[in-house]
Design a protein around this motif. Structure first.
Motif, mmCIF file in Angstrom:
data_model
loop_
_atom_site.group_PDB
_atom_site.id
_atom_site.type_symbol
_atom_site.label_atom_id
_atom_site.label_comp_id
_atom_site.label_asym_id
_atom_site.label_seq_id
_atom_site.Cartn_x
_atom_site.Cartn_y
_atom_site.Cartn_z
ATOM 1 N N ALA A 156 -49.323 68.088 1.990
ATOM 2 C CA ALA A 156 -49.080 68.756 0.705
ATOM 3 C C ALA A 156 -48.928 70.270 0.868
ATOM 4 O O ALA A 156 -48.210 70.907 0.099
ATOM 5 C CB ALA A 156 -50.215 68.449 -0.264
ATOM 6 N N SER A 157 -49.580 70.838 1.871
ATOM 7 C CA SER A 157 -49.545 72.292 2.039
ATOM 8 C C SER A 157 -48.335 72.784 2.823
ATOM 9 O O SER A 157 -48.044 73.971 2.831
ATOM 10 C CB SER A 157 -50.822 72.766 2.743
ATOM 11 O OG SER A 157 -50.814 72.350 4.102
ATOM 12 N N LEU A 158 -47.631 71.866 3.483
ATOM 13 C CA LEU A 158 -46.504 72.275 4.317
ATOM 14 C C LEU A 158 -45.202 72.315 3.538
ATOM 15 O O LEU A 158 -44.955 71.497 2.658
ATOM 16 C CB LEU A 158 -46.344 71.310 5.499
ATOM 17 C CG LEU A 158 -47.407 71.407 6.580
ATOM 18 C CD1 LEU A 158 -47.198 70.309 7.612
ATOM 19 C CD2 LEU A 158 -47.375 72.757 7.256
ATOM 20 N N ASP A 159 -44.372 73.275 3.901
ATOM 21 C CA ASP A 159 -43.023 73.412 3.357
ATOM 22 C C ASP A 159 -42.064 73.105 4.498
ATOM 23 O O ASP A 159 -41.985 73.863 5.458
ATOM 24 C CB ASP A 159 -42.843 74.836 2.840
ATOM 25 C CG ASP A 159 -41.408 75.163 2.496
ATOM 26 O OD1 ASP A 159 -40.656 74.242 2.117
ATOM 27 O OD2 ASP A 159 -41.036 76.344 2.604
ATOM 28 N N LEU A 160 -41.357 71.986 4.415
ATOM 29 C CA LEU A 160 -40.488 71.558 5.506
ATOM 30 C C LEU A 160 -39.409 72.599 5.808
ATOM 31 O O LEU A 160 -39.135 72.890 6.971
ATOM 32 C CB LEU A 160 -39.852 70.208 5.194
ATOM 33 C CG LEU A 160 -38.906 69.650 6.255
ATOM 34 C CD1 LEU A 160 -39.608 69.516 7.604
ATOM 35 C CD2 LEU A 160 -38.336 68.320 5.807
ATOM 36 N N ALA A 161 -38.826 73.190 4.793
ATOM 37 C CA ALA A 161 -37.787 74.198 5.016
ATOM 38 C C ALA A 161 -38.371 75.424 5.709
ATOM 39 O O ALA A 161 -37.779 75.957 6.659
ATOM 40 C CB ALA A 161 -37.136 74.584 3.698
ATOM 41 N N GLY A 162 -39.526 75.876 5.257
ATOM 42 C CA GLY A 162 -40.171 77.030 5.888
ATOM 43 C C GLY A 162 -40.578 76.730 7.321
ATOM 44 O O GLY A 162 -40.432 77.582 8.205
#
Length: 125
Positions: free
Chosen positions: A91-97
């Motif tokens: 939930a805390s991860l941003d795949l694009a980032g």
């Protein structure tokens, strides 16, 4: 398994030789990010068996694509705190980032390797 891991390493860090402290620091920053992306976001198919086609050729059958994290979760062997940790991490991860950061590190590694390669070539003079 080793072949697949080797492919991940070469795809992520390429075939250059890294031998400076800066490159080591970048590689140490790169691997955890690559592993997060691979284990949480990149589904794979696994061979579940073999059967013969109508022409007598052996054909593989595969399961549905799932990420390594989903496969572990589906086994039911994880304890609740571990499962919650995976959920929170996902939930805390941003795949694009995450992908952008991996690409930035890869570009820096390429620039460092290219600079060394160019400086050692006979045309550098």
């Amino acid at each position: 398994m080793e072949q697949k891991n080797g492919a991940v390493v070469r795809r992520s860090a390429f075939n250059y030789r890294y031998d400076t402290d800066t490159e080591l620091r970048l590689l140490n920053e790169l691997w955890p990010l690559v592993n997060l992306r691979k284990n949480l976001f990149l589904p794979t198919k696994k061979v579940t068996g073999y059967h013969l086609s109508s022409k007598g050729k052996t054909v593989r059958s595969y399961d549905d694509p799932r990420t390594p994290a989903q496969r572990i979760k589906d086994t039911g062997i994880m304890l609740e705190p571990q499962g919650q940790h995976i959920k929170d991490l996902y939930a805390s991860l941003d795949l694009a980032g995450l992908t952008n950061r991996i690409n930035e590190i890869q570009q820096r590694l390429i620039r460092l390797a290219a600079a060394k390669t160019y400086s050692q070539s006979p045309h550098a003079a």
